[in-house]
Design a protein around this motif. Structure first.
Motif, PDB file in Angstrom:
ATOM      1  N   ASN A  39      43.219  46.271  40.966  1.00 48.15           N
ATOM      2  CA  ASN A  39      41.833  45.796  40.970  1.00 48.15           C
ATOM      3  C   ASN A  39      41.248  45.778  39.566  1.00 48.15           C
TER       4      ASN A  39
ATOM      5  N   PHE B   7      42.556  42.704  37.902  1.00 51.11           N
ATOM      6  CA  PHE B   7      41.847  41.493  38.347  1.00 51.11           C
ATOM      7  C   PHE B   7      40.462  41.414  37.717  1.00 51.11           C
TER       8      PHE B   7
ATOM      9  N   HIS C 287      38.895  38.497  35.338  1.00 51.20           N
ATOM     10  CA  HIS C 287      37.616  37.817  35.569  1.00 51.20           C
ATOM     11  C   HIS C 287      36.744  37.872  34.329  1.00 51.20           C
TER      12      HIS C 287
ATOM     13  N   GLU D 194      48.946  35.138  46.880  1.00 48.28           N
ATOM     14  CA  GLU D 194      47.521  35.439  47.115  1.00 48.28           C
ATOM     15  C   GLU D 194      46.809  35.723  45.806  1.00 48.28           C
ATOM     16  N   GLU D 195      47.519  36.499  44.922  1.00 46.89           N
ATOM     17  CA  GLU D 195      46.932  36.818  43.623  1.00 46.89           C
ATOM     18  C   GLU D 195      46.527  35.555  42.895  1.00 46.89           C
TER      19      GLU D 195
ATOM     20  N   GLU E  33      46.194  32.505  44.031  1.00 51.00           N
ATOM     21  CA  GLU E  33      45.178  31.716  44.727  1.00 51.00           C
ATOM     22  C   GLU E  33      43.784  32.232  44.420  1.00 51.00           C
ATOM     23  N   ASN E  34      43.664  33.568  44.302  1.00 49.74           N
ATOM     24  CA  ASN E  34      42.347  34.151  44.048  1.00 49.74           C
ATOM     25  C   ASN E  34      41.915  34.018  42.599  1.00 49.74           C
ATOM     26  N   LEU E  35      42.890  34.097  41.676  1.00 47.29           N
ATOM     27  CA  LEU E  35      42.537  34.158  40.255  1.00 47.29           C
ATOM     28  C   LEU E  35      42.503  32.802  39.576  1.00 47.29           C
TER      29      LEU E  35
END
Ligand SMILES: Nc1ncnc2c1ncn2[C@@H]1O[C@H](COP(=O)(O)OP(=O)(O)O)[C@@H](O)[C@H]1O
Ligand SMILES: [Mg+2]
Lengths: 382, 302
Positions: B169, B172, B176, B193-194, B196-198
């Protein structure tokens, strides 16, 4: 950039306990052990005797024997027991001053001093010097007798008496002042030179670890140039060996009273040695690319070179073929330089051959290392 | 903008990269997705100058890397896939060392070290030797070292491998923050997933080749078809092929169709007729991971 790498590497070497152990503690241990084993000592011969006369004259005789350097007299009471001890090899030499020694001497009668000795072959080197010493003491009694006789014959003519009494041959004693060559002046540089080669092991480990861990390749992503890396990583090892030499010689100076001699000569020779050792280290590292191979190669070079180069035994005691091979071994040149400085008062000018040989080796190895560096970089764990 | 043209790299007989093309726009977080051995790390090492023997061209802002390697190096921060730190050194010493390698000195260096320690959330552990850190903490310092010189481009090679959830976290969050600073980030992973989110844009790579590349939503729109997911012990892929394209997914299968209600109906009757025990039967959409499987026939992880 180079300064950053040097600083990093020095701090890391200091944090690594292995560095101090291999380069400082282990050689000090060896110097200590071999210093004990080969301690300089004065050889003396033990001579046993029995004085049956116990007179002033007999005591005088004994005193003139014991006054000779290297003779250590031991009084015995039992004749038979002492003879038996020779038989069983417990003592080597034994003489007996007979009863009536003093009165016989006064009466100018012939006196017999019994000298017993171990007749076995290998006892000869102990018996012969003692026999010679006793003979020479006995001879002084004869000289005295002749002197008395000559002086009695020519009471007026002193010149003639003197001429007759002058020995036809005389040994002229000339002591040449040699700076103290003792075991310590060979053991300390010997083990210093030998263990300076162990810096190769540490160098290989450090370089190969960066090669394997990905640190080298990570550093290649920074603006650092490849030659900067090589130099920045290498210089700390040159410094490390110089510190090692300074510490070991300082130890010798403080603890063993090593006479250092010409300091500029020591510094120049040490720099040449450190360059040679560490350039060889780079070459071994880049060619082997494997820690175990590098360590094995270093051990062969460090130990083989130590034996052949006269770091363990004085080179003059070695077989002639070995002496011929020795000149091809860098350790020989380093050791020769240091021993010349310490014990023969050599100055910078006198050790130039050693410096040239070591620097040439350094240059050859460094050029070889540069040539293989490209391949070493290519194989770095990417 | 980073442009990669016809990039090829061979290791002997292994073709790590084959004629790859890719454009990474300015200021985006760009994801490189591919299984182990796809060529992600190789591509990244070429981009940051570690590998300089290759075919093809890499350009940053229209300028070739080969022209002035050092200029690019000063503007790139590289986070290697492995943790590469001096274990006996403190976090501060490691950060300072990398800072100095980029020319930072004195007060500027000290201040930057403090900033980075705060960014990676290790300001209280700065003086401790890295060897006393957990894997996740080492990862964070590993990233911090690459950020010391405040680079414009950041290349991160699988920065979350083997990391505990807390550190993950943190990482991440760091990304951001970097995105907010308008950095261009290249991020590789085999966790869909990582990415896709970032990431705004991604590239799917396999066998040294780019299979598909673009915005995540565009790729999904292009390849994703609606379908029905069915899970029933005993059924096999071959039995389902009569209904449409089949993908094995988890314990069950995803069957594609444009008319999902008809497909649900048909599957239900078939399952009833064959009397298989049905665990799940539902309408589903293809995820990126399904698309990767569809395009390469491979799963991202074994
Ligand atoms: N130094 C190397 N020597 C030989 N083969 C390598 C080397 N580095 C990578 N490879 C090979 O190149 C291919 C791509 O590797 P890599 O770029 O590390 O993939 P990824 O990072 O996507 O897992 C793999 O088959 C790998 O085995
Ligand atoms: Mg990889």
């Amino acid at each position: 950039m180079i300064a950053t790498l040097i600083k990093k590497e020095l701090i890391r070497l200091l944090k690594d306990k292995g560095t101090v152990f291999w380069l400082i503690l282990l050689p000090i241990f060896f110097i200590f052990i071999f210093g004990l084993i080969f301690q300089d000592r004065d050889y003396s011969f033990e001579v046993h005797y029995t004085d049956l006369d116990q007179s002033v004259a007999s005591k005088q005789f004994i005193q003139s024997v014991s006054g000779i350097k290297g003779i250590d007299l031991k009084a015995e009471t039992e004749i038979e027991d002492s003879k038996e001890r020779i038989e069983t090899g417990k003592i080597r030499t034994y003489f007996v001053i007979p009863q009536g020694f003093e009165s016989d001497l006064k009466d100018e009668k012939s006196i017999k001093i019994d000298f017993f000795y171990d007749g076995t072959q290998n006892a000869g080197q102990v018996v012969e010097p003692v026999r010679a010493v006793l003979n020479s003491v006995v001879a002084t009694y004869q000289d005295k007798k002749i002197e008395g006789f000559v002086k009695a014959q020519f009471p007026q003519d002193e010149a003639l008496a003197k001429q007759v009494l002058t020995a036809p041959i005389e040994l002229q004693m000339n002591e040449i002042q040699v700076k103290k060559v003792n075991t310590i002046t060979t053991i300390i540089p010997g083990y210093t030179v030998m263990f300076s080669f162990f810096s190769i092991i540490i160098l290989a480990q450090v370089f190969l670890k960066e090669h394997e861990s990905g640190m080298l390749s990570r550093l290649l992503s920074t603006p650092m140039k490849r030659t900067q890396y090589l130099i920045g990583m290498w210089i700390p090892f040159v410094g490390m060996v110089l510190v090692q030499i300074a510490v070991l010689f300082g130890f010798g100076y403080l603890v063993y009273d090593l006479k250092l001699g010409d300091i500029p000569a020591i510094i120049v020779l040490s720099i040449a040695l450190s360059f040679a050792v560490n350039a060889l280290g780079l070459l071994i590292t880049f060619l082997s690319k494997n820690e175990n191979i590098a360590i094995a190669a270093t051990q062969v070079i460090a130990l083989g070179g130590a034996a052949l180069g006269g770091l363990w035994f004085p080179i003059d005691l070695m077989p002639e073929t070995v002496q011929k091979i020795a000149v091809f071994v860098p350790q020989y040149w380093a050791q020769k330089g240091y021993v010349d400085i310490f014990s023969r008062g050599a100055q910078l000018g006198d050790i130039i051959p050693s410096v040239i040989v070591l620097l040439s080796l350094a240059v050859v190895c460094f050029v070889g290392a540069l040539a293989s560096y490209k391949y070493y970089l290519k194989d770095a764990k990417h | 903008m980073i442009t990669i043209e016809n990039l090829s790299k061979n290791y002997g007989d292994i073709h790590a990269l084959k004629d790859t093309r890719l454009t990474i726009p300015e200021g985006v977080c760009f994801g490189l997705i591919g299984p182990n051995g796809a060529g992600k790390s190789t591509m990244m090492k070429i981009l940051c100058g570690i590998i300089d023997q290759y075919d093809g061209e890499v350009k940053f802002d229209e300028m070739s890397v080969k022209e002035d390697p050092n200029w690019f190096k000063k503007n790139i921060g590289y986070v290697p896939q492995d943790i590469v730190l001096y274990e006996k050194f403190s976090a501060i010493s490691n950060l300072s060392f990398f800072g100095e390698m980029y020319g930072l000195r004195g007060k500027a260096l000290k201040e930057r070290v403090e900033e980075i320690l705060v960014l990676v959330g290790l300001e209280k552990r700065g003086k401790d030797a890295v060897k006393t850190f957990s894997g996740g903490m080492k990862r964070r310092i590993n990233i911090g070292c690459a950020l010391m010189h405040n680079p414009k481009y950041i290349i991160m090679d699988e920065p979350t491998v083997g990391v505990d959830p807390q550190s993950r976290n943190y990482i991440f969050e760091m990304i951001h923050k970097l995105k907010a600073e308008n950095k261009t980030i290249l991020y590789s992973s085999h966790y869909m997933e990582e990415v896709e989110n970032l990431c705004e844009e991604i590239s799917l790579i396999d066998n040294g080749q780019v299979i598909e590349s673009g915005k995540v939503t565009d790729i999904i729109a292009k390849h994703s078809k609606p379908g029905v997911y069915v899970e029933a012990p005993g059924i096999e892929e071959s039995m389902l092929q009569q209904f449409g394209g089949v993908l094995k997914k988890g314990e069950g299968f995803l069957i594609q169709s444009d008319q999902v209600l008809i497909l649900v109906d048909a599957l239900a009757s078939w399952l009833k007729q064959e009397s298989y025990p049905v665990l799940r039967l539902e309408i589903a959409h293809m995820s990126l991971e399904d698309i990767f499987l569809l395009l390469t026939g491979k799963t991202l992880r074994d």
